[in-house]
Write a protein that holds these residues in place. Structure first.
Motif, PDB file in Angstrom:
ATOM      1  N   LYS A   3       0.860  -1.181   0.000  1.00  0.00           N
ATOM      2  CA  LYS A   3       0.000   0.000   0.000  1.00  0.00           C
ATOM      3  C   LYS A   3       0.893   1.226   0.000  1.00  0.00           C
ATOM      4  O   LYS A   3       1.988   1.203   0.564  1.00  0.00           O
ATOM      5  CB  LYS A   3      -0.890   0.036   1.248  1.00  0.00           C
ATOM      6  N   ILE A   4       0.408   2.295  -0.610  1.00  0.00           N
ATOM      7  CA  ILE A   4       1.135   3.561  -0.522  1.00  0.00           C
ATOM      8  C   ILE A   4       0.236   4.586   0.157  1.00  0.00           C
ATOM      9  O   ILE A   4      -0.974   4.606  -0.067  1.00  0.00           O
ATOM     10  CB  ILE A   4       1.599   4.067  -1.904  1.00  0.00           C
ATOM     11  N   GLU A   5       0.855   5.399   0.992  1.00  0.00           N
ATOM     12  CA  GLU A   5       0.130   6.442   1.722  1.00  0.00           C
ATOM     13  C   GLU A   5       0.162   7.721   0.903  1.00  0.00           C
ATOM     14  O   GLU A   5       1.227   8.294   0.675  1.00  0.00           O
ATOM     15  CB  GLU A   5       0.760   6.667   3.099  1.00  0.00           C
ATOM     16  N   LEU A   6      -1.007   8.165   0.479  1.00  0.00           N
ATOM     17  CA  LEU A   6      -1.091   9.363  -0.352  1.00  0.00           C
ATOM     18  C   LEU A   6      -1.080  10.638   0.480  1.00  0.00           C
ATOM     19  O   LEU A   6      -0.758  11.706  -0.025  1.00  0.00           O
ATOM     20  CB  LEU A   6      -2.376   9.320  -1.196  1.00  0.00           C
ATOM     21  N   GLY A   7      -1.467  10.528   1.737  1.00  0.00           N
ATOM     22  CA  GLY A   7      -1.538  11.703   2.604  1.00  0.00           C
ATOM     23  C   GLY A   7      -0.535  11.604   3.737  1.00  0.00           C
ATOM     24  O   GLY A   7       0.667  11.472   3.519  1.00  0.00           O
ATOM     25  N   ALA A   8      -1.052  11.666   4.983  1.00  0.00           N
ATOM     26  CA  ALA A   8      -0.196  11.648   6.178  1.00  0.00           C
ATOM     27  C   ALA A   8       0.775  10.477   6.125  1.00  0.00           C
ATOM     28  O   ALA A   8       0.409   9.362   5.751  1.00  0.00           O
ATOM     29  CB  ALA A   8      -1.054  11.573   7.435  1.00  0.00           C
ATOM     30  N   ASN A   9       2.017  10.749   6.517  1.00  0.00           N
ATOM     31  CA  ASN A   9       3.098   9.774   6.332  1.00  0.00           C
ATOM     32  C   ASN A   9       3.696   9.274   7.632  1.00  0.00           C
ATOM     33  O   ASN A   9       3.987   8.097   7.771  1.00  0.00           O
ATOM     34  CB  ASN A   9       4.209  10.414   5.494  1.00  0.00           C
ATOM     35  N   TRP A  10       3.905  10.183   8.575  1.00  0.00           N
ATOM     36  CA  TRP A  10       4.599   9.854   9.820  1.00  0.00           C
ATOM     37  C   TRP A  10       3.788  10.299  11.032  1.00  0.00           C
ATOM     38  O   TRP A  10       3.021  11.250  10.973  1.00  0.00           O
ATOM     39  CB  TRP A  10       5.950  10.571   9.909  1.00  0.00           C
ATOM     40  N   ILE A  11       4.030   9.618  12.149  1.00  0.00           N
ATOM     41  CA  ILE A  11       3.616  10.135  13.451  1.00  0.00           C
ATOM     42  C   ILE A  11       4.749  11.037  13.919  1.00  0.00           C
ATOM     43  O   ILE A  11       5.885  10.584  14.085  1.00  0.00           O
ATOM     44  CB  ILE A  11       3.372   8.998  14.463  1.00  0.00           C
ATOM     45  N   HIS A  12       4.459  12.321  14.088  1.00  0.00           N
ATOM     46  CA  HIS A  12       5.496  13.300  14.404  1.00  0.00           C
ATOM     47  C   HIS A  12       5.703  13.381  15.917  1.00  0.00           C
ATOM     48  O   HIS A  12       5.006  14.112  16.614  1.00  0.00           O
ATOM     49  CB  HIS A  12       5.116  14.679  13.857  1.00  0.00           C
ATOM     50  N   GLY A  13       6.651  12.606  16.408  1.00  0.00           N
ATOM     51  CA  GLY A  13       6.982  12.663  17.832  1.00  0.00           C
ATOM     52  C   GLY A  13       6.261  11.600  18.637  1.00  0.00           C
ATOM     53  O   GLY A  13       5.217  11.080  18.242  1.00  0.00           O
ATOM     54  N   VAL A  14       6.827  11.299  19.794  1.00  0.00           N
ATOM     55  CA  VAL A  14       6.323  10.224  20.647  1.00  0.00           C
ATOM     56  C   VAL A  14       5.753  10.768  21.951  1.00  0.00           C
ATOM     57  O   VAL A  14       4.587  10.525  22.292  1.00  0.00           O
ATOM     58  CB  VAL A  14       7.474   9.216  20.935  1.00  0.00           C
ATOM     59  N   LEU A  15       6.555  11.514  22.683  1.00  0.00           N
ATOM     60  CA  LEU A  15       6.132  11.986  24.009  1.00  0.00           C
ATOM     61  C   LEU A  15       4.983  12.989  23.891  1.00  0.00           C
ATOM     62  O   LEU A  15       5.104  14.018  23.230  1.00  0.00           O
ATOM     63  CB  LEU A  15       7.311  12.633  24.745  1.00  0.00           C
TER      64      LEU A  15
END
Length: 594
Positions: free
Chosen positions: A100-112
C-alpha cells in the motif's frame, strides 16, 4: 463545496481502510427525527432530519470528536462526509505485491505527548522497540558528481543550526536583523555569512546547492512555495514533540481502524457535501426562534463579536425543553445544515472540521450569516500550501541495496538569479523547470521510490499526466546517477491535493504578516445568541490547533476539544482535572493534551 466529480488522480481514491464498508449517502437508519429522505415523523421538513450534533467532515478531527462524544455517553450525532470514504487527508491505495502507498499523512510526528502514537501502541500498530533501518544518503550534482559525505554533513549541521536560530525568535525577546521578516530571508542571510569564508568558487557553488536542497525539503515539511513566505517570528509557535518521525508498519491509514471501530455505521453519511450552514437565529412575530437566513446585522463587526464571545453570565437557555437523559441533552434546533443533494439537517450544534483550503474558497457562501470579520481575516491571513508525492514503482531493483535516498543538487543559482517573481510563477517557466523542485528520491522498498514536490511546481505537476511525470523522473535519475540504463517505472502515481475540491491543498502554515492568534481565531466557537451557554458551531481540524497545526495529532486534539465544548456541564464553568499519573508522557512534556 460543490457536488462535483472528484479528479481521477490518486489523492481522493477511496481506501479500503477504516470504514470503507459504511453505508452510502442516505443509509442513515436510526437517526432521531426519522430516516433521512423519508419524511418520517418528527421531520421539520421533508427530506430532512433532526440530530443533536452534526459533525462536518470524517477526517481525523471529525472521527476524534465522534469518539470523544461516544466515550462520554453521547451518541446522538451524524458525521457528514463529502467524499465517498472516511479519513480525509489520511488515505492509502493498494499497489502490486500486496503493498500500500500512503497518499496523505506519512509519519507520526513525535512520541512523548502524542495521542496518535499512544493510540497506535494501544492497538498494536507500532512496536515500542523501534529498530531504525540503515539510512545512507547519496548527494549528487546535475552532472553526476557525488558529494563526499563529510561535506554533506558539514552543511546539514550548519543548516540545522540556522533553522534553530529562527525558532528562537518566537520565545525570545530579541529582534532579527533589519529588513528580515521571513525564515527564508534569515536562513539565506546566515548562509551568505557562512559561505563568505569559502574562497573556491566551485566549492562555494556546491555548498550553496546543498543548502538549496535542504530549503526545498523544508518547504515540503512546512507546506509552502518557498521559505521566504514563512513568518520568522512565528516559526517557533509550532511545537515539535520529542521522539522523531515514526512510520507505522501497516501504513498510516491503519490508524483509522481503531478510530472507526466504535462509531455506528448509520452515524456516517458519505458523499454528502455541505452547501450552507445557517447558524444564527432570530425572534419571529410568534415569539419562536427560527434560523436567520438574512441577518440584517451580519456585516456589523460589533454585533458579530457579541454573539461569538463565551458568555460570562446572564440568561441560561430559557427555551430548553428536553426529557432526554443523554449526556448530550441540549435544546433542540439552533443550526440548519443544507447539503448539495437537497437534504437538510437540523442540529443543536455543529462541529465544523472543513479544511482551511476549502474555507478559503467557500467561507463567504458557506456560512449564513457570514462569519465574523475577525474569523474571515484569519482565514485569509493563514497559508494552506500545496505538497504532493510522486511514487515510482519498478519491476526490479536498480539502486544499490545500501542506498536509501538520492539527494538532487540542482544548480539553482544559475537559472534563478536573473528571474523575477512573475517569471518564476509563469506557465512558460514552470513547464521547463517544475521538476527542479524535487529535492530527492527516497527508497520506500527496493522497487518503490518516493519524491516530494511543493508550491507552484506541485500545482503545475497536478495538471500533467502520470506518464509525463514518469518520463521526467526517469530522465532526472539517469542524469544524476550518470546511468543511461535506469529503467522506466512500471507505474507512476502522483497526488493532487491542491486540485481536490474537499481539501484545496496540504496543510496550514503561518506566512509573513500572520500570527499564531489567527489560528486561535479560527478555533473560537460561534454562539447563536448572547444568552447561549453552549456554542452553535465549534471548529476543529489541524488549522485550529495553535501549536500542532499541520499535524494529525493537532487535528485529533482539536476534535477532542470541540467535543468537550459541547459536553461541558452547565456548572461549574471550569473543571480542573488533577493528574492521576496515568499519562506519564504528557506529564513529562508538560503538555496539556486537551
Amino acid at each position: 463545496m460543490g457536488d462535483k466529480e472528484e479528479p481521477t488522480t490518486p489523492a481522493p481514491s477511496p481506501t479500503e481502510e477504516g470504514l470503507s464498508d459504511i453505508p452510502a449517502t442516505g443509509a442513515t437508519s436510526g437517526v432521531s427525527g426519522g430516516a433521512i429522505g423519508n419524511g418520517g415523523a418528527g421531520d421539520p421538513l421533508p427530506n430532512s432530519s433532526t440530530v443533536k450534533i452534526v459533525i462536518i467532515g470524517a477526517g481525523m478531527a471529525g472521527l476524534s470528536a465522534a469518539n470523544h462524544l461516544l466515550q462520554n455517553g453521547c451518541d446522538d450525532f451524524l458525521i457528514l462526509e463529502a467524499r465517498g470514504r472516511v479519513g480525509g487527508r489520511i488515505v492509502s491505495i493498494p499497489i502490486s505485491n500486496n503493498q500500500k502507498i500512503e497518499l496523505g499523512a506519512n509519519w507520526i510526528h513525535g512520541v512523548l505527548g502524542n495521542p496518535i502514537f499512544e493510540l497506535a501502541v494501544q492497538h498494536g500498530l507500532v512496536s515500542v522497540v523501534n529498530v531504525p533501518k540503515p539510512h545512507k544518503v547519496v548527494a549528487t550534482t546535475e552532472d553526476g558528481h557525488q558529494v563526499p559525505f563529510s561535506v554533506l554533513q558539514e552543511i546539514y549541521e550548519a543548516y540545522v543550526c540556522f533553522l534553530r536560530r529562527c525558532d528562537e525568535y518566537f520565545l525570545c525577546q530579541y529582534s532579527p536583523p533589519p529588513d528580515i521578516h521571513s525564515v527564508g530571508e534569515h536562513i539565506n542571510y546566515e548562509i551568505e555569512i557562512f559561505l563568505s569564508a569559502v574562497q573556491d568558487p566551485k566549492e562555494k557553488r556546491l555548498k550553496q546547492s546543498i543548502f538549496n536542497c535542504l530549503l526545498k525539503r523544508e518547504t515540503c515539511i512546512t507546506g509552502c512555495n518557498n521559505m521566504d513566505e514563512v513568518d520568522l517570528l512565528e516559526l517557533g509557535s509550532y511545537t515539535e514533540l520529542q521522539g522523531g518521525n515514526i512510520v507505522l508498519p501497516s501504513g498510516y491509514s491503519s490508524i483509522l481502524r481503531p478510530l472507526g471501530a466504535q462509531i455506528p455505521k448509520q452515524s456516517i453519511v458519505t458523499k454528502c457535501p455541505v452547501k450552507k450552514i445557517h447558524w444564527k437565529r432570530k425572534k419571529t412575530f410568534t415569539g419562536l426562534e427560527t434560523v436567520d437566513e438574512h441577518s440584517e446585522d451580519e456585516h456589523s463587526d460589533d454585533s458579530e463579536r457579541t454573539v461569538t464571545e463565551v458568555p460570562t453570565g446572564g440568561l441560561r437557555g430559557e427555551s430548553v425543553e428536553s426529557n432526554s437523559s443523554s449526556n448530550c441533552d441540549y435544546p433542540a434546533g439552533n443550526v440548519r445544515v443544507d447539503c448539495e443533494d437537497g437534504r437538510v439537517f437540523h442540529a443543536t450544534h455543529v462541529i465544523c472540521t472543513i479544511p482551511l483550503g476549502v474555507l478559503k474558497s467557500t467561507h463567504r457562501s458557506l456560512f449564513d450569516p457570514e462569519l465574523p470579520q475577525y474569523k474571515q481575516e484569519s482565514i485569509e491571513n493563514l497559508m494552506f500550501g500545496t505538497v504532493d508525492k510522486i511514487f515510482l514503482e519498478y519491476e526490479r531493483p536498480f539502486l544499490s541495496a545500501d542506498v536509501s535516498e538520492i539527494m538532487l543538487l540542482w544548480d539553482d543559482d544559475k537559472r534563478d538569479m536573473n528571474s523575477s517573481e512573475e517569471e518564476l510563477a509563469s506557465e512558460a517557466y514552470l513547464s521547463k523547470n517544475w521538476f527542479k523542485k524535487i529535492y530527492s528520491f527516497a527508497k520506500i522498498t527496493d522497487t518503490l521510490l518516493l519524491a516530494w514536490v511543493s508550491g507552484r511546481e506541485a500545482e503545475y505537476m497536478e495538471k500533467l499526466s502520470h506518464e509525463v511525470v514518469a518520463e521526467k523522473c526517469t530522465e532526472i535519475l539517469r542524469n544524476f546517477l550518470q546511468d543511461p540504463y535506469v529503467p522506466k517505472p512500471k507505474q507512476c502515481l502522483c497526488t493532487s491535493w491542491k486540485s481536490q475540491d474537499f481539501t484545496g491543498g496540504a496543510y496550514t502554515s503561518i506566512p509573513v504578516g500572520a500570527t499564531q492568534e489567527d489560528i486561535e481565531n479560527l478555533a473560537q466557537p460561534l454562539y447563536s445568541t448572547p444568552q447561549a451557554t453552549k456554542p452553535a458551531i465549534v471548529f476543529a481540524g489541524e488549522h485550529t490547533h495553535s501549536s500542532f497545526y499541520s499535524t494529525v495529532h493537532g487535528a485529533y486534539l482539536s476534535g477532542r476539544t470541540a467535543a468537550q465544548h459541547l459536553l461541558a456541564s452547565e456548572e461549574p464553568d471550569e473543571i480542573i482535572m488533577e493528574s492521576d499519573g496515568s499519562d506519564l508522557s504528557a506529564w513529562i512534556q508538560g503538555i496539556a493534551l486537551d
